[in-house]
Motif scaffolding. Structure first.
Motif, PDB file in Angstrom:
ATOM      1  N   ALA A   1       0.833  -1.204   0.000  1.00 20.95           N
ATOM      2  CA  ALA A   1       0.000   0.000   0.000  1.00 20.95           C
ATOM      3  C   ALA A   1       0.868   1.255   0.000  1.00 20.95           C
ATOM      4  N   ARG A   2       1.939   1.225   0.762  1.00 19.39           N
ATOM      5  CA  ARG A   2       2.854   2.367   0.838  1.00 19.39           C
ATOM      6  C   ARG A   2       3.511   2.615  -0.517  1.00 19.39           C
ATOM      7  N   MET A   3       3.903   1.550  -1.216  1.00 18.22           N
ATOM      8  CA  MET A   3       4.521   1.713  -2.531  1.00 18.22           C
ATOM      9  C   MET A   3       3.530   2.251  -3.554  1.00 18.22           C
ATOM     10  N   GLU A   4       2.268   1.869  -3.437  1.00 19.41           N
ATOM     11  CA  GLU A   4       1.253   2.431  -4.330  1.00 19.41           C
ATOM     12  C   GLU A   4       1.134   3.933  -4.113  1.00 19.41           C
ATOM     13  N   LEU A   5       1.128   4.361  -2.847  1.00 20.46           N
ATOM     14  CA  LEU A   5       1.086   5.789  -2.536  1.00 20.46           C
ATOM     15  C   LEU A   5       2.342   6.488  -3.052  1.00 20.46           C
ATOM     16  N   LEU A   6       3.484   5.884  -2.844  1.00 17.22           N
ATOM     17  CA  LEU A   6       4.736   6.472  -3.317  1.00 17.22           C
ATOM     18  C   LEU A   6       4.735   6.635  -4.841  1.00 17.22           C
ATOM     19  N   CYS A   7       4.238   5.645  -5.548  1.00 12.91           N
ATOM     20  CA  CYS A   7       4.151   5.754  -7.011  1.00 12.91           C
ATOM     21  C   CYS A   7       3.227   6.902  -7.403  1.00 12.91           C
ATOM     22  N   ASP A   8       2.098   7.046  -6.691  1.00 17.49           N
ATOM     23  CA  ASP A   8       1.199   8.175  -6.954  1.00 17.49           C
ATOM     24  C   ASP A   8       1.918   9.500  -6.746  1.00 17.49           C
ATOM     25  N   LEU A   9       2.638   9.618  -5.643  1.00 22.24           N
ATOM     26  CA  LEU A   9       3.355  10.861  -5.344  1.00 22.24           C
ATOM     27  C   LEU A   9       4.411  11.172  -6.398  1.00 22.24           C
ATOM     28  N   CYS A  10       5.117  10.148  -6.828  1.00 28.15           N
ATOM     29  CA  CYS A  10       6.152  10.342  -7.851  1.00 28.15           C
ATOM     30  C   CYS A  10       5.534  10.753  -9.190  1.00 28.15           C
ATOM     31  N   ASP A  11       4.493  10.058  -9.592  1.00 27.08           N
ATOM     32  CA  ASP A  11       3.899  10.303 -10.903  1.00 27.08           C
ATOM     33  C   ASP A  11       3.066  11.577 -10.946  1.00 27.08           C
ATOM     34  N   ASP A  12       2.273  11.806  -9.907  1.00 31.58           N
ATOM     35  CA  ASP A  12       1.352  12.944  -9.924  1.00 31.58           C
ATOM     36  C   ASP A  12       1.998  14.256  -9.500  1.00 31.58           C
ATOM     37  N   PHE A  13       2.986  14.184  -8.609  1.00 29.03           N
ATOM     38  CA  PHE A  13       3.577  15.409  -8.072  1.00 29.03           C
ATOM     39  C   PHE A  13       5.072  15.542  -8.348  1.00 29.03           C
ATOM     40  N   GLU A  14       5.658  14.522  -8.956  1.00 23.91           N
ATOM     41  CA  GLU A  14       7.070  14.532  -9.322  1.00 23.91           C
ATOM     42  C   GLU A  14       7.974  14.902  -8.141  1.00 23.91           C
ATOM     43  N   LEU A  15       7.711  14.282  -6.989  1.00 21.27           N
ATOM     44  CA  LEU A  15       8.485  14.572  -5.785  1.00 21.27           C
ATOM     45  C   LEU A  15       9.863  13.931  -5.858  1.00 21.27           C
ATOM     46  N   ASN A  16      10.869  14.670  -5.388  1.00 19.36           N
ATOM     47  CA  ASN A  16      12.209  14.099  -5.304  1.00 19.36           C
ATOM     48  C   ASN A  16      12.314  13.264  -4.025  1.00 19.36           C
ATOM     49  N   ASP A  17      13.454  12.621  -3.828  1.00 23.03           N
ATOM     50  CA  ASP A  17      13.605  11.699  -2.691  1.00 23.03           C
ATOM     51  C   ASP A  17      13.435  12.394  -1.343  1.00 23.03           C
ATOM     52  N   ASP A  18      13.985  13.613  -1.202  1.00 22.20           N
ATOM     53  CA  ASP A  18      13.842  14.332   0.067  1.00 22.20           C
ATOM     54  C   ASP A  18      12.376  14.663   0.345  1.00 22.20           C
ATOM     55  N   ALA A  19      11.680  15.104  -0.680  1.00 27.21           N
ATOM     56  CA  ALA A  19      10.259  15.431  -0.513  1.00 27.21           C
ATOM     57  C   ALA A  19       9.445  14.172  -0.213  1.00 27.21           C
ATOM     58  N   LEU A  20       9.774  13.060  -0.873  1.00 24.17           N
ATOM     59  CA  LEU A  20       9.092  11.794  -0.576  1.00 24.17           C
ATOM     60  C   LEU A  20       9.275  11.428   0.888  1.00 24.17           C
ATOM     61  N   GLY A  21      10.502  11.560   1.374  1.00 19.89           N
ATOM     62  CA  GLY A  21      10.778  11.247   2.775  1.00 19.89           C
ATOM     63  C   GLY A  21       9.976  12.119   3.721  1.00 19.89           C
ATOM     64  N   LEU A  22       9.903  13.409   3.416  1.00 16.77           N
ATOM     65  CA  LEU A  22       9.155  14.339   4.261  1.00 16.77           C
ATOM     66  C   LEU A  22       7.663  14.009   4.242  1.00 16.77           C
ATOM     67  N   VAL A  23       7.103  13.795   3.068  1.00  7.72           N
ATOM     68  CA  VAL A  23       5.675  13.485   2.958  1.00  7.72           C
ATOM     69  C   VAL A  23       5.354  12.185   3.691  1.00  7.72           C
TER      70      VAL A  23
END
Length: 109
Positions: A49-71
């Protein structure tokens, strides 16, 4: 309750937008922490479930690794707070009506 574990191949198959490169990125960014059994990494349903959310964040918001970690840190905090609130509400539900009324009065202020 038994836990279901997924191998790397199974988790890549389970998450449509996940590939080996993206999984490696999530591991390097430490936003996924697989369990280990018999010397190999395994993933739980919560990891899927977490990886599905991470994929959404990457694809929809183009978050970098630091932003992914913060979110994800904020998501984890929110889940922890939600669990704490649920436990508090359950404990309050076990209290006498007088205590419930007093607490409700304080919350209404």
């Amino acid at each position: 309750m038994t836990s279901v574990f997924y191998s790397e191949e199974e988790v890549i198959a389970a998450v449509a937008r996940l590939d080996r490169t993206r999984l490696s990125r999530f591991l390097r960014a430490e936003v996924i922490a697989p369990a280990e059994t018999e010397g190999r990494a395994v993933y739980r349903q919560v990891d899927v479930a977490r990886m599905e959310l991470l994929c959404d964040l990457c694809d929809d918001f183009e978050l970098n690794d630091d932003a992914l970690g913060l979110v994800m840190h904020l998501v984890d905090q929110l889940h922890g707070t939600r669990n704490d609130l649920r436990a508090l509400m359950q404990a309050l539900g076990d209290e006498p009506a007088e205590v419930k009324s007093r607490v409700q009065g304080r919350l209404a202020r």
